[in-house]
Design a protein around this motif. Structure first.
Motif, PDB file in Angstrom:
ATOM      1  N   GLY A 188     -38.133  63.012  27.709  1.00 48.22           N
ATOM      2  CA  GLY A 188     -37.846  62.202  26.470  1.00 48.22           C
ATOM      3  C   GLY A 188     -38.968  61.008  25.979  1.00 48.22           C
ATOM      4  O   GLY A 188     -40.137  61.098  26.629  1.00 48.22           O
ATOM      5  N   LEU A 189     -38.708  59.954  25.672  1.00 50.84           N
ATOM      6  CA  LEU A 189     -39.476  59.188  24.958  1.00 50.84           C
ATOM      7  C   LEU A 189     -39.891  58.194  26.115  1.00 50.84           C
ATOM      8  O   LEU A 189     -40.999  57.592  26.283  1.00 50.84           O
ATOM      9  CB  LEU A 189     -38.890  58.364  23.767  1.00 50.84           C
ATOM     10  N   ALA A 231     -43.603  67.424  27.543  1.00 51.82           N
ATOM     11  CA  ALA A 231     -43.325  66.712  26.389  1.00 51.82           C
ATOM     12  C   ALA A 231     -42.800  67.703  25.512  1.00 51.82           C
ATOM     13  O   ALA A 231     -43.091  69.113  25.673  1.00 51.82           O
ATOM     14  CB  ALA A 231     -44.111  65.687  25.823  1.00 51.82           C
ATOM     15  N   ARG A 232     -42.038  67.745  24.624  1.00 57.32           N
ATOM     16  CA  ARG A 232     -41.769  68.715  23.635  1.00 57.32           C
ATOM     17  C   ARG A 232     -42.693  68.987  22.384  1.00 57.32           C
ATOM     18  O   ARG A 232     -42.977  69.798  21.811  1.00 57.32           O
ATOM     19  CB  ARG A 232     -40.316  68.448  22.950  1.00 57.32           C
ATOM     20  N   GLY A 289     -37.913  62.435  32.993  1.00 57.65           N
ATOM     21  CA  GLY A 289     -37.266  63.585  32.071  1.00 57.65           C
ATOM     22  C   GLY A 289     -38.330  63.692  30.981  1.00 57.65           C
ATOM     23  O   GLY A 289     -39.418  63.279  30.862  1.00 57.65           O
ATOM     24  N   GLU A 316     -47.833  63.554  27.743  1.00 59.17           N
ATOM     25  CA  GLU A 316     -47.332  64.615  26.921  1.00 59.17           C
ATOM     26  C   GLU A 316     -47.819  65.841  27.624  1.00 59.17           C
ATOM     27  O   GLU A 316     -47.333  66.720  27.690  1.00 59.17           O
ATOM     28  CB  GLU A 316     -47.972  64.700  25.546  1.00 59.17           C
TER      29      GLU A 316
END
Length: 253
Positions: free
Chosen positions: A117-118, A198-199, A115, A194
């Motif tokens: 996330g981190l 990534a966000r 996903g 990223e």
């Protein structure tokens, strides 16, 4: 003063390179969409400083966390490999094989599996930075002279005592060499993760600037990523010097 004197040649060469770049763009009237001048890059960096700083902090946090975990894992795994020949023969080919996978292919897979996330970004940083430290530590452990080790064993020292009091200190310089090599990859690996998905972070910022044909902002983010890597290397240098003084004090006691 010594540090400034050592850095002076590099500063002169960098100034000459940037000056030549600025002069070339001005004389050839090159479009900033293709090759922005260093002044345009600095101007974009200043105008976007708040946004870039927010993305840079996100990248730095992920890189720092992943790199810290990588150091811990590398120390643990190197000790296990040192004490177990069977494990060393089994795991080293796997560790080498893990470095043959291109990071540009691995980053999208991490995002696909774990996903946005981190976790995928941290895992990618660990995978990229883990191997150089393990190899450096293993080389450091092997640098202890065999005669010195045999002498300690003949005096009744256990294998763990030999490792803790002789083998581990002898690997100190190799460990920091591995740290410096791995630190140069940490920020790059985070940006690749990223970039794949990534966000927030410099990877997302670079992707957005590229899609908007803002080469000046892309290069501004590159400058910031280089500064973050230099900050990592400076921190490692300071830790090495601080622990070196303590190590010499203990050795002389």
């Amino acid at each position: 003063m010594v540090y400034l004197r050592n850095a002076f040649p590099g500063l002169i060469l960098m100034s000459a390179f940037l000056g030549g770049w600025e002069l070339y763009v001005a004389l050839t009237d090159t479009s900033p969409l293709i090759l922005p001048a260093p002044s345009d890059i600095l101007n974009g960096l200043w105008l976007e400083r708040a946004t870039i700083a927010r993305h840079a902090l996100a990248t730095l946090g992920v890189a720092g966390f992943g790199f810290s975990l990588s150091v811990v894992f590398a120390r643990v795994v190197s000790v296990l490999l040192h004490f177990s020949g069977w494990l060393r023969r089994g795991m080293m080919p796997l560790l080498v094989a893990s470095q043959t996978v291109p990071i540009v292919a691995l980053a999208p897979l991490m995002v696909l599996w774990f996903g946005f996330g981190l976790l995928p970004k941290v895992l990618l940083v660990i995978l990229v930075t883990f191997f150089p430290m393990v190899v450096s530590l293993m080389a450091g452990y092997a640098s202890l002279p065999r005669a010195f080790r045999d002498q300690l064993i003949s005096m009744g020292a256990s294998r763990w005592a030999v490792f803790r009091r002789a083998t581990l200190p002898s690997a100190r310089s190799h460990f920091f060499a591995g740290l410096r090599i791995s630190a140069t990859y940490a920020i790059v690996a985070t940006i690749f993760a990223e970039y794949a998905g990534a966000r927030q972070g410099l990877g997302i910022y670079i992707l957005s600037a590229k899609n908007n044909f803002r080469a000046d902002l892309v290069l501004s983010a590159v400058v910031v990523s280089a500064c973050l890597t230099l900050a990592f290397l400076t921190m490692i240098h300071c830790i090495e010097r601080a622990t070196g003084r303590r190590y010499r004090q203990v050795s002389n006691a």
